[in-house]
Design a protein around this motif. Structure first.
Motif, PDB file in Angstrom:
ATOM      1  N   GLN A  17      -4.443  76.984  42.782  1.00 46.23           N
ATOM      2  CA  GLN A  17      -4.505  77.989  43.825  1.00 46.23           C
ATOM      3  C   GLN A  17      -5.439  77.477  44.916  1.00 46.23           C
ATOM      4  OE1 GLN A  17      -4.912  82.211  42.700  1.00 46.23           O
ATOM      5  NE2 GLN A  17      -6.810  82.169  43.879  1.00 46.23           N
ATOM      6  N   CYS A  18      -4.963  77.498  46.157  1.00 47.13           N
ATOM      7  CA  CYS A  18      -5.741  76.987  47.283  1.00 47.13           C
ATOM      8  C   CYS A  18      -5.936  78.096  48.319  1.00 47.13           C
ATOM      9  CB  CYS A  18      -5.025  75.803  47.924  1.00 47.13           C
ATOM     10  SG  CYS A  18      -4.717  74.410  46.810  1.00 47.13           S
ATOM     11  N   TYR A  19      -6.939  77.921  49.166  1.00 49.01           N
ATOM     12  CA  TYR A  19      -7.345  78.943  50.128  1.00 49.01           C
ATOM     13  C   TYR A  19      -7.254  78.433  51.562  1.00 49.01           C
ATOM     14  CZ  TYR A  19     -10.492  81.844  52.881  1.00 49.01           C
ATOM     15  OH  TYR A  19     -11.031  82.637  53.863  1.00 49.01           O
ATOM     16  N   SER A  20      -6.716  79.284  52.430  1.00 48.89           N
ATOM     17  CA  SER A  20      -6.770  79.059  53.871  1.00 48.89           C
ATOM     18  C   SER A  20      -7.286  80.342  54.518  1.00 48.89           C
ATOM     19  CB  SER A  20      -5.382  78.739  54.432  1.00 48.89           C
ATOM     20  OG  SER A  20      -5.425  78.740  55.850  1.00 48.89           O
ATOM     21  N   PRO A  21      -8.213  80.230  55.453  1.00 48.03           N
ATOM     22  CA  PRO A  21      -8.740  81.429  56.109  1.00 48.03           C
ATOM     23  C   PRO A  21      -7.802  82.003  57.175  1.00 48.03           C
ATOM     24  CG  PRO A  21      -9.738  79.504  57.062  1.00 48.03           C
ATOM     25  CD  PRO A  21      -8.891  79.025  55.908  1.00 48.03           C
ATOM     26  N   SER A  22      -6.657  81.368  57.377  1.00 51.86           N
ATOM     27  CA  SER A  22      -5.756  81.792  58.447  1.00 51.86           C
ATOM     28  C   SER A  22      -4.298  81.599  58.040  1.00 51.86           C
ATOM     29  CB  SER A  22      -6.040  80.966  59.705  1.00 51.86           C
ATOM     30  OG  SER A  22      -5.027  81.155  60.679  1.00 51.86           O
ATOM     31  N   THR A  23      -3.445  82.423  58.595  1.00 56.48           N
ATOM     32  CA  THR A  23      -2.006  82.303  58.346  1.00 56.48           C
ATOM     33  C   THR A  23      -1.400  81.075  59.022  1.00 56.48           C
ATOM     34  OG1 THR A  23      -1.532  83.737  60.235  1.00 56.48           O
ATOM     35  CG2 THR A  23      -1.698  84.792  58.060  1.00 56.48           C
ATOM     36  N   ILE A  24      -2.164  80.362  59.807  1.00 53.36           N
ATOM     37  CA  ILE A  24      -1.657  79.158  60.476  1.00 53.36           C
ATOM     38  C   ILE A  24      -1.129  78.138  59.464  1.00 53.36           C
ATOM     39  CG2 ILE A  24      -3.836  77.865  60.601  1.00 53.36           C
ATOM     40  CD1 ILE A  24      -1.250  78.152  63.415  1.00 53.36           C
ATOM     41  N   ILE A  25      -1.594  78.206  58.218  1.00 51.57           N
ATOM     42  CA  ILE A  25      -1.127  77.283  57.189  1.00 51.57           C
ATOM     43  C   ILE A  25       0.381  77.397  57.001  1.00 51.57           C
ATOM     44  CG2 ILE A  25      -1.517  78.779  55.188  1.00 51.57           C
ATOM     45  CD1 ILE A  25      -2.483  75.066  55.342  1.00 51.57           C
ATOM     46  N   HIS A  26       0.956  78.573  57.320  1.00 48.83           N
ATOM     47  CA  HIS A  26       2.408  78.770  57.223  1.00 48.83           C
ATOM     48  C   HIS A  26       3.173  77.832  58.158  1.00 48.83           C
ATOM     49  CE1 HIS A  26       2.698  82.339  54.617  1.00 48.83           C
ATOM     50  NE2 HIS A  26       1.561  82.729  55.184  1.00 48.83           N
ATOM     51  N   GLN A  27       2.528  77.368  59.203  1.00 48.01           N
ATOM     52  CA  GLN A  27       3.185  76.437  60.123  1.00 48.01           C
ATOM     53  C   GLN A  27       3.179  75.007  59.598  1.00 48.01           C
ATOM     54  OE1 GLN A  27       1.795  76.831  64.162  1.00 48.01           O
ATOM     55  NE2 GLN A  27       1.984  79.059  64.100  1.00 48.01           N
ATOM     56  N   HIS A  28       2.455  74.777  58.518  1.00 47.71           N
ATOM     57  CA  HIS A  28       2.318  73.424  57.975  1.00 47.71           C
ATOM     58  C   HIS A  28       2.951  73.253  56.593  1.00 47.71           C
ATOM     59  CE1 HIS A  28      -0.381  72.294  61.261  1.00 47.71           C
ATOM     60  NE2 HIS A  28      -0.811  73.530  61.176  1.00 47.71           N
ATOM     61  N   LEU A  29       3.000  74.346  55.834  1.00 49.53           N
ATOM     62  CA  LEU A  29       3.556  74.308  54.481  1.00 49.53           C
ATOM     63  C   LEU A  29       4.564  75.433  54.315  1.00 49.53           C
ATOM     64  CD1 LEU A  29       0.240  73.840  52.457  1.00 49.53           C
ATOM     65  CD2 LEU A  29       1.919  72.055  53.015  1.00 49.53           C
ATOM     66  N   SER A  30       5.578  75.193  53.481  1.00 48.44           N
ATOM     67  CA  SER A  30       6.593  76.203  53.201  1.00 48.44           C
ATOM     68  C   SER A  30       6.728  76.395  51.706  1.00 48.44           C
ATOM     69  CB  SER A  30       7.951  75.776  53.765  1.00 48.44           C
ATOM     70  OG  SER A  30       7.890  75.641  55.161  1.00 48.44           O
ATOM     71  N   ALA A  31       6.834  77.644  51.286  1.00 50.96           N
ATOM     72  CA  ALA A  31       7.013  77.956  49.874  1.00 50.96           C
ATOM     73  C   ALA A  31       8.316  77.352  49.364  1.00 50.96           C
ATOM     74  CB  ALA A  31       7.024  79.467  49.673  1.00 50.96           C
ATOM     75  N   GLY A  32       8.228  76.752  48.186  1.00 56.29           N
ATOM     76  CA  GLY A  32       9.396  76.153  47.563  1.00 56.29           C
ATOM     77  C   GLY A  32       9.681  74.732  48.007  1.00 56.29           C
ATOM     78  N   GLN A  33       8.918  74.227  48.939  1.00 62.27           N
ATOM     79  CA  GLN A  33       9.143  72.883  49.482  1.00 62.27           C
ATOM     80  C   GLN A  33       8.382  71.842  48.676  1.00 62.27           C
ATOM     81  OE1 GLN A  33      11.214  72.185  52.139  1.00 62.27           O
ATOM     82  NE2 GLN A  33      10.854  70.061  51.642  1.00 62.27           N
ATOM     83  N   SER A  34       9.029  70.719  48.436  1.00 63.24           N
ATOM     84  CA  SER A  34       8.410  69.572  47.774  1.00 63.24           C
ATOM     85  C   SER A  34       8.078  68.529  48.840  1.00 63.24           C
ATOM     86  CB  SER A  34       9.389  68.983  46.746  1.00 63.24           C
ATOM     87  OG  SER A  34       8.882  67.800  46.193  1.00 63.24           O
ATOM     88  N   TYR A  35       6.847  68.027  48.810  1.00 64.85           N
ATOM     89  CA  TYR A  35       6.388  67.068  49.821  1.00 64.85           C
ATOM     90  C   TYR A  35       5.943  65.770  49.159  1.00 64.85           C
ATOM     91  CZ  TYR A  35       5.910  71.309  52.653  1.00 64.85           C
ATOM     92  OH  TYR A  35       6.144  72.485  53.310  1.00 64.85           O
ATOM     93  N   PRO A  36       6.256  64.636  49.762  1.00 72.03           N
ATOM     94  CA  PRO A  36       5.612  63.400  49.302  1.00 72.03           C
ATOM     95  C   PRO A  36       4.090  63.601  49.384  1.00 72.03           C
ATOM     96  CG  PRO A  36       7.357  62.902  50.861  1.00 72.03           C
ATOM     97  CD  PRO A  36       7.162  64.396  50.885  1.00 72.03           C
ATOM     98  N   LEU A  37       3.370  63.046  48.457  1.00 72.50           N
ATOM     99  CA  LEU A  37       1.924  63.277  48.348  1.00 72.50           C
ATOM    100  C   LEU A  37       1.194  63.082  49.674  1.00 72.50           C
ATOM    101  CD1 LEU A  37      -0.536  63.876  46.532  1.00 72.50           C
ATOM    102  CD2 LEU A  37      -0.636  61.425  46.066  1.00 72.50           C
ATOM    103  N   ASP A  38       1.411  61.951  50.323  1.00 75.27           N
ATOM    104  CA  ASP A  38       0.709  61.674  51.587  1.00 75.27           C
ATOM    105  C   ASP A  38       1.049  62.701  52.662  1.00 75.27           C
ATOM    106  OD1 ASP A  38      -0.526  59.505  50.437  1.00 75.27           O
ATOM    107  OD2 ASP A  38       0.817  58.023  51.345  1.00 75.27           O
ATOM    108  N   ASP A  39       2.307  63.121  52.706  1.00 76.09           N
ATOM    109  CA  ASP A  39       2.738  64.122  53.675  1.00 76.09           C
ATOM    110  C   ASP A  39       2.073  65.464  53.380  1.00 76.09           C
ATOM    111  OD1 ASP A  39       4.255  65.213  55.835  1.00 76.09           O
ATOM    112  OD2 ASP A  39       5.776  65.914  54.414  1.00 76.09           O
ATOM    113  N   PHE A  40       2.020  65.840  52.101  1.00 74.46           N
ATOM    114  CA  PHE A  40       1.365  67.091  51.740  1.00 74.46           C
ATOM    115  C   PHE A  40      -0.095  67.085  52.180  1.00 74.46           C
ATOM    116  CE2 PHE A  40      -1.518  69.287  48.885  1.00 74.46           C
ATOM    117  CZ  PHE A  40      -1.138  70.600  49.143  1.00 74.46           C
ATOM    118  N   VAL A  41      -0.803  66.005  51.884  1.00 65.30           N
ATOM    119  CA  VAL A  41      -2.224  65.927  52.253  1.00 65.30           C
ATOM    120  C   VAL A  41      -2.380  66.020  53.771  1.00 65.30           C
ATOM    121  CG1 VAL A  41      -4.293  64.482  52.220  1.00 65.30           C
ATOM    122  CG2 VAL A  41      -2.877  64.683  50.158  1.00 65.30           C
ATOM    123  N   ALA A  42      -1.529  65.334  54.515  1.00 67.73           N
ATOM    124  CA  ALA A  42      -1.606  65.379  55.982  1.00 67.73           C
ATOM    125  C   ALA A  42      -1.334  66.794  56.496  1.00 67.73           C
ATOM    126  CB  ALA A  42      -0.620  64.386  56.585  1.00 67.73           C
TER     127      ALA A  42
END
Length: 93
Positions: A17-42
């Motif tokens: 479980q991870c925390y973001s103080p803002s909904t802006i994270i929705h513009q970077h990550l999507s539920a159900g999406q699989s990301y290559p490790l480096d892409d996820f970290v970026a």
């Protein structure tokens, strides 16, 4: 400021479980999406920095919780060295 809890699954199957103080994270990550490790970290880095910047704009100081979360993600990501490692974003709430 509305916070977001996002749940991820690391390449070894461990969920976190991870925390973001803002909904802006929705513009970077999507539920159900699989990301290559480096892409996820970026994406996580960009989203959490932007979230922290939003806190700074509103309250006059950066969000240490967002930066701590980013540090945990970056530290854990270094453990996975196998080719094709992927992180799944399970949900954003």
């Amino acid at each position: 400021m509305p916070e977001v809890i996002f749940h991820i699954r690391w390449p070894d199957g461990v969920e976190e479980q991870c925390y973001s103080p803002s909904t802006i994270i929705h513009q970077h990550l999507s539920a159900g999406q699989s990301y290559p490790l480096d892409d996820f970290v970026a994406r996580a880095r960009a989203g959490l920095i932007e979230a922290s910047d939003r806190v700074a704009a509103k309250y006059g100081f950066a969000c240490s919780s967002a930066m701590d979360q980013l540090a945990r993600i970056e530290t854990k990501a270094r453990r996975y060295t196998q080719n094709g490692a992927r992180v799944i974003c399970l949900s954003l709430q």
